[in-house]
Design a protein around this motif. Structure first.
Motif, PDB file in Angstrom:
ATOM      1  N   ARG A  47      13.253  -5.656   2.258  1.00  0.00           N
ATOM      2  CA  ARG A  47      11.879  -5.475   1.800  1.00  0.00           C
ATOM      3  C   ARG A  47      10.904  -5.567   2.970  1.00  0.00           C
ATOM      4  O   ARG A  47       9.911  -4.835   3.011  1.00  0.00           O
ATOM      5  N   LEU A  48      11.171  -6.446   3.922  1.00  0.00           N
ATOM      6  CA  LEU A  48      10.325  -6.516   5.121  1.00  0.00           C
ATOM      7  C   LEU A  48      10.438  -5.223   5.922  1.00  0.00           C
ATOM      8  O   LEU A  48       9.455  -4.755   6.496  1.00  0.00           O
ATOM      9  N   ALA A  49      11.636  -4.641   5.936  1.00  0.00           N
ATOM     10  CA  ALA A  49      11.824  -3.369   6.642  1.00  0.00           C
ATOM     11  C   ALA A  49      11.002  -2.260   5.992  1.00  0.00           C
ATOM     12  O   ALA A  49      10.478  -1.376   6.694  1.00  0.00           O
ATOM     13  N   VAL A  50      10.867  -2.289   4.666  1.00  0.00           N
ATOM     14  CA  VAL A  50      10.041  -1.290   3.972  1.00  0.00           C
ATOM     15  C   VAL A  50       8.579  -1.443   4.404  1.00  0.00           C
ATOM     16  O   VAL A  50       7.897  -0.448   4.691  1.00  0.00           O
ATOM     17  N   LEU A  51       8.096  -2.686   4.476  1.00  0.00           N
ATOM     18  CA  LEU A  51       6.707  -2.905   4.916  1.00  0.00           C
ATOM     19  C   LEU A  51       6.522  -2.429   6.350  1.00  0.00           C
ATOM     20  O   LEU A  51       5.510  -1.796   6.681  1.00  0.00           O
ATOM     21  N   GLU A  52       7.487  -2.706   7.203  1.00  0.00           N
ATOM     22  CA  GLU A  52       7.395  -2.280   8.601  1.00  0.00           C
ATOM     23  C   GLU A  52       7.372  -0.758   8.701  1.00  0.00           C
ATOM     24  O   GLU A  52       6.587  -0.189   9.457  1.00  0.00           O
ATOM     25  N   ARG A  53       8.214  -0.104   7.923  1.00  0.00           N
ATOM     26  CA  ARG A  53       8.258   1.364   7.943  1.00  0.00           C
ATOM     27  C   ARG A  53       6.948   1.952   7.423  1.00  0.00           C
ATOM     28  O   ARG A  53       6.427   2.916   7.979  1.00  0.00           O
ATOM     29  N   ALA A  54       6.409   1.368   6.362  1.00  0.00           N
ATOM     30  CA  ALA A  54       5.122   1.841   5.837  1.00  0.00           C
ATOM     31  C   ALA A  54       4.048   1.722   6.915  1.00  0.00           C
ATOM     32  O   ALA A  54       3.257   2.653   7.124  1.00  0.00           O
ATOM     33  N   TYR A  55       4.025   0.595   7.602  1.00  0.00           N
ATOM     34  CA  TYR A  55       3.051   0.402   8.680  1.00  0.00           C
ATOM     35  C   TYR A  55       3.275   1.438   9.793  1.00  0.00           C
ATOM     36  O   TYR A  55       2.324   2.048  10.272  1.00  0.00           O
ATOM     37  N   ASP A  56       4.532   1.638  10.192  1.00  0.00           N
ATOM     38  CA  ASP A  56       4.848   2.605  11.250  1.00  0.00           C
ATOM     39  C   ASP A  56       4.405   4.020  10.881  1.00  0.00           C
ATOM     40  O   ASP A  56       4.031   4.805  11.755  1.00  0.00           O
ATOM     41  N   LEU A  57       4.435   4.334   9.588  1.00  0.00           N
ATOM     42  CA  LEU A  57       4.018   5.664   9.126  1.00  0.00           C
ATOM     43  C   LEU A  57       2.505   5.783   8.946  1.00  0.00           C
ATOM     44  O   LEU A  57       2.013   6.822   8.558  1.00  0.00           O
ATOM     45  N   GLY A  58       1.791   4.682   9.227  1.00  0.00           N
ATOM     46  CA  GLY A  58       0.331   4.728   9.144  1.00  0.00           C
ATOM     47  C   GLY A  58      -0.245   4.254   7.825  1.00  0.00           C
ATOM     48  O   GLY A  58      -1.450   4.380   7.600  1.00  0.00           O
ATOM     49  N   CYS A  59       0.584   3.721   6.951  1.00  0.00           N
ATOM     50  CA  CYS A  59       0.098   3.203   5.672  1.00  0.00           C
ATOM     51  C   CYS A  59      -0.468   1.808   5.921  1.00  0.00           C
ATOM     52  O   CYS A  59       0.283   0.859   6.129  1.00  0.00           O
ATOM     53  N   THR A  60      -1.784   1.697   5.916  1.00  0.00           N
ATOM     54  CA  THR A  60      -2.416   0.408   6.207  1.00  0.00           C
ATOM     55  C   THR A  60      -3.336  -0.050   5.083  1.00  0.00           C
ATOM     56  O   THR A  60      -4.053  -1.033   5.245  1.00  0.00           O
ATOM     57  N   ASN A  61      -3.327   0.618   3.945  1.00  0.00           N
ATOM     58  CA  ASN A  61      -4.061   0.193   2.748  1.00  0.00           C
ATOM     59  C   ASN A  61      -3.024  -0.289   1.742  1.00  0.00           C
ATOM     60  O   ASN A  61      -2.321   0.521   1.142  1.00  0.00           O
ATOM     61  N   TRP A  62      -2.904  -1.596   1.586  1.00  0.00           N
ATOM     62  CA  TRP A  62      -1.868  -2.164   0.730  1.00  0.00           C
ATOM     63  C   TRP A  62      -2.495  -2.784  -0.497  1.00  0.00           C
ATOM     64  O   TRP A  62      -3.494  -3.480  -0.421  1.00  0.00           O
ATOM     65  N   ASP A  63      -1.857  -2.561  -1.650  1.00  0.00           N
ATOM     66  CA  ASP A  63      -2.347  -3.039  -2.938  1.00  0.00           C
ATOM     67  C   ASP A  63      -1.217  -3.795  -3.619  1.00  0.00           C
ATOM     68  O   ASP A  63      -0.112  -3.280  -3.727  1.00  0.00           O
ATOM     69  N   THR A  64      -1.482  -5.003  -4.064  1.00  0.00           N
ATOM     70  CA  THR A  64      -0.481  -5.801  -4.762  1.00  0.00           C
ATOM     71  C   THR A  64      -1.167  -6.588  -5.865  1.00  0.00           C
ATOM     72  O   THR A  64      -2.333  -6.375  -6.150  1.00  0.00           O
ATOM     73  N   ALA A  65      -0.435  -7.481  -6.494  1.00  0.00           N
ATOM     74  CA  ALA A  65      -1.002  -8.324  -7.550  1.00  0.00           C
ATOM     75  C   ALA A  65      -0.227  -9.627  -7.597  1.00  0.00           C
ATOM     76  O   ALA A  65       0.965  -9.665  -7.284  1.00  0.00           O
ATOM     77  N   ASP A  66      -0.894 -10.675  -8.022  1.00  0.00           N
ATOM     78  CA  ASP A  66      -0.226 -11.971  -8.075  1.00  0.00           C
ATOM     79  C   ASP A  66       0.859 -12.028  -9.138  1.00  0.00           C
ATOM     80  O   ASP A  66       1.742 -12.860  -9.096  1.00  0.00           O
ATOM     81  N   ILE A  67       0.855 -11.093 -10.070  1.00  0.00           N
ATOM     82  CA  ILE A  67       1.861 -11.072 -11.131  1.00  0.00           C
ATOM     83  C   ILE A  67       3.130 -10.330 -10.687  1.00  0.00           C
ATOM     84  O   ILE A  67       4.135 -10.342 -11.367  1.00  0.00           O
ATOM     85  N   SER A  68       3.089  -9.690  -9.527  1.00  0.00           N
ATOM     86  CA  SER A  68       4.200  -8.869  -9.039  1.00  0.00           C
ATOM     87  C   SER A  68       5.238  -9.705  -8.294  1.00  0.00           C
ATOM     88  O   SER A  68       5.364  -9.639  -7.077  1.00  0.00           O
TER      89      SER A  68
END
Length: 126
Positions: A47-68
């Motif tokens: 899961r950390l690798a997915v976040l790293e890949r998203a960042y590497d691809l330029g995805c810097t707007n992240w949306d989450t929720a405390d229920i997730s």
């Protein structure tokens, strides 16, 4: 499934979605049924690798929720590991609460808003 190249910069992105992969709801949904929100999360390294890949691809707007599940904790781990907190525009949502009987309720009173914000900030490492 390979992604197509995005449209040229002269074409507004909102009017051109042909670069997105097609999703066959009948076929793909049967292969990947929805997971309940109580399913145990995947191991953190993948899961950390997915976040790293998203960042590497330029995805810097992240949306989450405390229920997730533990997403806020995971993002907090990624921030601590990478030091890139100031490079991410982060949004988290709250107010939906799982009740013991499996139903959900909304809560938006001032006390809960403060409590939810403080908990999320702690999970993100703040």
């Amino acid at each position: 499934m390979a992604l197509k190249s995005p449209p040229s910069a002269s074409v507004p992105w909102a009017s051109q979605a042909s670069y997105l992969p097609k999703f066959d709801h009948k076929q793909d949904a049967s292969k990947h049924p929805p997971q309940p929100s109580t399913a145990p999360p995947s191991p953190s390294p993948s899961r950390l690798a997915v976040l790293e890949r998203a960042y590497d691809l330029g995805c810097t707007n992240w949306d989450t929720a405390d229920i997730s599940l533990d997403n806020e904790d995971l993002i907090g781990k990624w921030f601590a590991r990478t030091g890139k907190r100031n490079e991410i525009f982060l949004v988290t949502r709250f107010a939906n609460i799982n009740k013991p009987d499996g139903t959900r309720m909304r809560r938006s009173d001032p006390e809960y808003v403060r409590e939810a914000c403080e908990k999320s900030l702690r999970r993100f490492g703040g």
